[in-house]
Scaffold this motif. Structure first.
Motif, PDB file in Angstrom:
ATOM      1  N   ALA A 113       3.510  14.539  -4.014  1.00 34.34           N
ATOM      2  CA  ALA A 113       4.752  13.807  -4.210  1.00 34.34           C
ATOM      3  C   ALA A 113       5.529  13.721  -2.889  1.00 34.34           C
ATOM      4  O   ALA A 113       6.165  12.720  -2.615  1.00 34.34           O
ATOM      5  N   LYS A 114       5.478  14.795  -2.088  1.00 34.63           N
ATOM      6  CA  LYS A 114       6.201  14.815  -0.830  1.00 34.63           C
ATOM      7  C   LYS A 114       5.647  13.763   0.140  1.00 34.63           C
ATOM      8  O   LYS A 114       6.404  13.063   0.802  1.00 34.63           O
ATOM      9  N   VAL A 115       4.333  13.641   0.191  1.00 34.28           N
ATOM     10  CA  VAL A 115       3.703  12.663   1.082  1.00 34.28           C
ATOM     11  C   VAL A 115       4.046  11.243   0.647  1.00 34.28           C
ATOM     12  O   VAL A 115       4.358  10.388   1.473  1.00 34.28           O
ATOM     13  N   LYS A 116       4.011  10.997  -0.674  1.00 35.84           N
ATOM     14  CA  LYS A 116       4.370   9.676  -1.184  1.00 35.84           C
ATOM     15  C   LYS A 116       5.811   9.327  -0.815  1.00 35.84           C
ATOM     16  O   LYS A 116       6.110   8.198  -0.440  1.00 35.84           O
ATOM     17  N   LEU A 117       6.709  10.314  -0.898  1.00 38.03           N
ATOM     18  CA  LEU A 117       8.114  10.111  -0.555  1.00 38.03           C
ATOM     19  C   LEU A 117       8.258   9.767   0.931  1.00 38.03           C
ATOM     20  O   LEU A 117       9.012   8.868   1.291  1.00 38.03           O
ATOM     21  N   GLU A 118       7.491  10.472   1.782  1.00 40.31           N
ATOM     22  CA  GLU A 118       7.554  10.192   3.218  1.00 40.31           C
ATOM     23  C   GLU A 118       7.061   8.777   3.536  1.00 40.31           C
ATOM     24  O   GLU A 118       7.626   8.093   4.398  1.00 40.31           O
ATOM     25  N   PHE A 119       6.020   8.323   2.869  1.00 36.99           N
ATOM     26  CA  PHE A 119       5.559   6.939   3.049  1.00 36.99           C
ATOM     27  C   PHE A 119       6.630   5.962   2.574  1.00 36.99           C
ATOM     28  O   PHE A 119       6.903   4.958   3.222  1.00 36.99           O
ATOM     29  N   ASN A 120       7.259   6.273   1.431  1.00 29.66           N
ATOM     30  CA  ASN A 120       8.282   5.406   0.872  1.00 29.66           C
ATOM     31  C   ASN A 120       9.484   5.290   1.804  1.00 29.66           C
ATOM     32  O   ASN A 120      10.084   4.221   1.930  1.00 29.66           O
ATOM     33  N   GLU A 121       9.837   6.393   2.475  1.00 30.55           N
ATOM     34  CA  GLU A 121      10.944   6.354   3.432  1.00 30.55           C
ATOM     35  C   GLU A 121      10.646   5.406   4.591  1.00 30.55           C
ATOM     36  O   GLU A 121      11.550   4.886   5.224  1.00 30.55           O
ATOM     37  N   GLN A 122       9.363   5.210   4.880  1.00 30.44           N
ATOM     38  CA  GLN A 122       8.951   4.282   5.951  1.00 30.44           C
ATOM     39  C   GLN A 122       8.794   2.845   5.435  1.00 30.44           C
ATOM     40  O   GLN A 122       8.369   1.952   6.164  1.00 30.44           O
ATOM     41  N   GLY A 123       9.089   2.635   4.156  1.00 28.20           N
ATOM     42  CA  GLY A 123       8.984   1.305   3.568  1.00 28.20           C
ATOM     43  C   GLY A 123       7.567   0.965   3.107  1.00 28.20           C
ATOM     44  O   GLY A 123       7.239  -0.211   2.936  1.00 28.20           O
ATOM     45  N   LEU A 124       6.736   1.976   2.897  1.00 28.08           N
ATOM     46  CA  LEU A 124       5.351   1.761   2.467  1.00 28.08           C
ATOM     47  C   LEU A 124       5.127   2.380   1.100  1.00 28.08           C
ATOM     48  O   LEU A 124       5.605   3.471   0.810  1.00 28.08           O
ATOM     49  N   ASN A 125       4.414   1.666   0.249  1.00 30.79           N
ATOM     50  CA  ASN A 125       4.052   2.196  -1.059  1.00 30.79           C
ATOM     51  C   ASN A 125       2.727   2.926  -0.952  1.00 30.79           C
ATOM     52  O   ASN A 125       1.770   2.400  -0.380  1.00 30.79           O
ATOM     53  N   ALA A 126       2.652   4.120  -1.506  1.00 31.80           N
ATOM     54  CA  ALA A 126       1.434   4.913  -1.471  1.00 31.80           C
ATOM     55  C   ALA A 126       1.169   5.485  -2.851  1.00 31.80           C
ATOM     56  O   ALA A 126       2.099   5.795  -3.599  1.00 31.80           O
ATOM     57  N   GLU A 127      -0.111   5.609  -3.164  1.00 30.99           N
ATOM     58  CA  GLU A 127      -0.517   6.129  -4.465  1.00 30.99           C
ATOM     59  C   GLU A 127      -1.821   6.892  -4.296  1.00 30.99           C
ATOM     60  O   GLU A 127      -2.635   6.550  -3.440  1.00 30.99           O
ATOM     61  N   LEU A 128      -2.022   7.932  -5.101  1.00 37.34           N
ATOM     62  CA  LEU A 128      -3.281   8.654  -5.098  1.00 37.34           C
ATOM     63  C   LEU A 128      -4.388   7.642  -5.407  1.00 37.34           C
ATOM     64  O   LEU A 128      -4.253   6.845  -6.337  1.00 37.34           O
ATOM     65  N   TYR A 129      -5.459   7.658  -4.642  1.00 33.37           N
ATOM     66  CA  TYR A 129      -6.469   6.607  -4.718  1.00 33.37           C
ATOM     67  C   TYR A 129      -7.015   6.394  -6.129  1.00 33.37           C
ATOM     68  O   TYR A 129      -7.334   5.278  -6.519  1.00 33.37           O
ATOM     69  N   ILE A 130      -7.094   7.424  -6.911  1.00 36.36           N
ATOM     70  CA  ILE A 130      -7.647   7.308  -8.263  1.00 36.36           C
ATOM     71  C   ILE A 130      -6.685   6.575  -9.200  1.00 36.36           C
ATOM     72  O   ILE A 130      -7.105   5.954 -10.168  1.00 36.36           O
ATOM     73  N   ASN A 131      -5.381   6.632  -8.882  1.00 29.61           N
ATOM     74  CA  ASN A 131      -4.363   5.988  -9.714  1.00 29.61           C
ATOM     75  C   ASN A 131      -3.896   4.649  -9.148  1.00 29.61           C
ATOM     76  O   ASN A 131      -3.067   3.988  -9.763  1.00 29.61           O
ATOM     77  N   ASN A 132      -4.413   4.260  -7.989  1.00 30.17           N
ATOM     78  CA  ASN A 132      -3.939   3.051  -7.320  1.00 30.17           C
ATOM     79  C   ASN A 132      -4.530   1.804  -7.973  1.00 30.17           C
ATOM     80  O   ASN A 132      -5.716   1.518  -7.845  1.00 30.17           O
ATOM     81  N   LYS A 133      -3.704   1.055  -8.653  1.00 31.84           N
ATOM     82  CA  LYS A 133      -4.131  -0.177  -9.322  1.00 31.84           C
ATOM     83  C   LYS A 133      -3.953  -1.401  -8.413  1.00 31.84           C
ATOM     84  O   LYS A 133      -4.499  -2.459  -8.692  1.00 31.84           O
TER      85      LYS A 133
END
Length: 174
Positions: free
Chosen positions: A1-21
């Motif tokens: 969750a922390k890594v996803k938040l850090e990507f989001n702060e940079q304006g990028l959407n990130a998702e665990l590869y298995i859940n990425n639709k």
């Protein structure tokens, strides 16, 4: 969750590869460990999947021109020094003669065995290997040769002596 938040702060959407639709829009995160190797097969799968999905029309296979690269030099029980190779194009046969860059000059040697891991086993895991007569593009293979491969240089290309010249008496041509 922390890594996803850090990507989001940079304006990028990130998702665990298995859940990425939405792989075309969101960054796929693949957890890996350099210590245990966990996650590496998943990362390789994702790279292969995305390459096939988005670049399939641009990927070509040329069976007449074999390209391979040395990944690693290892000792394999019963075979001595072996090299792990990735064949990226063409076909490598067990009766081929190969040329590999060595620390003190080229190593020219016939192949003694093409070794593949057992089904559902990784190459870097110790275990039994099965021999193959030939391997084609996009496969990793361990090569045992007649000459000593312990001085082979990882990262160097592996070349094949042209099959038409293999039995040639003229060593200069070979």
């Amino acid at each position: 969750a922390k890594v996803k938040l850090e990507f989001n702060e940079q304006g990028l959407n990130a998702e665990l590869y298995i859940n990425n639709k939405r792989m075309d829009r969101d960054i796929s995160l693949v957890p890996t460990s350099a210590i245990t190797g966990e996650g590496i097969p998943d990362l390789l799968y994702l790279i292969t999947f995305l390459t096939k999905k988005y670049m399939e029309s641009r990927i070509s296979f040329n069976a007449t021109e074999t390209k391979a690269s040395v990944l690693e030099v290892k000792k394999t029980e019963g075979y001595g020094a072996t090299i792990d190779v990735i064949v990226s194009n063409g076909t490598l046969r067990s009766d081929d003669t190969i040329v590999v860059c060595g620390m003190s000059g080229p190593i020219v040697t016939p192949i003694r065995a093409l070794l593949l891991p057992q089904e559902a086993q990784e190459m870097r895991v110790k275990g039994e290997y099965k021999t193959a007569e030939s391997v084609s593009a996009s496969v990793g293979v361990r090569i045992a040769a007649i000459e000593d491969l312990s001085t082979a240089v990882a990262g160097a290309p592996l070349l094949i002596v042209p099959r038409a010249l293999k039995n040639s008496k003229n060593a200069q041509k070979r």
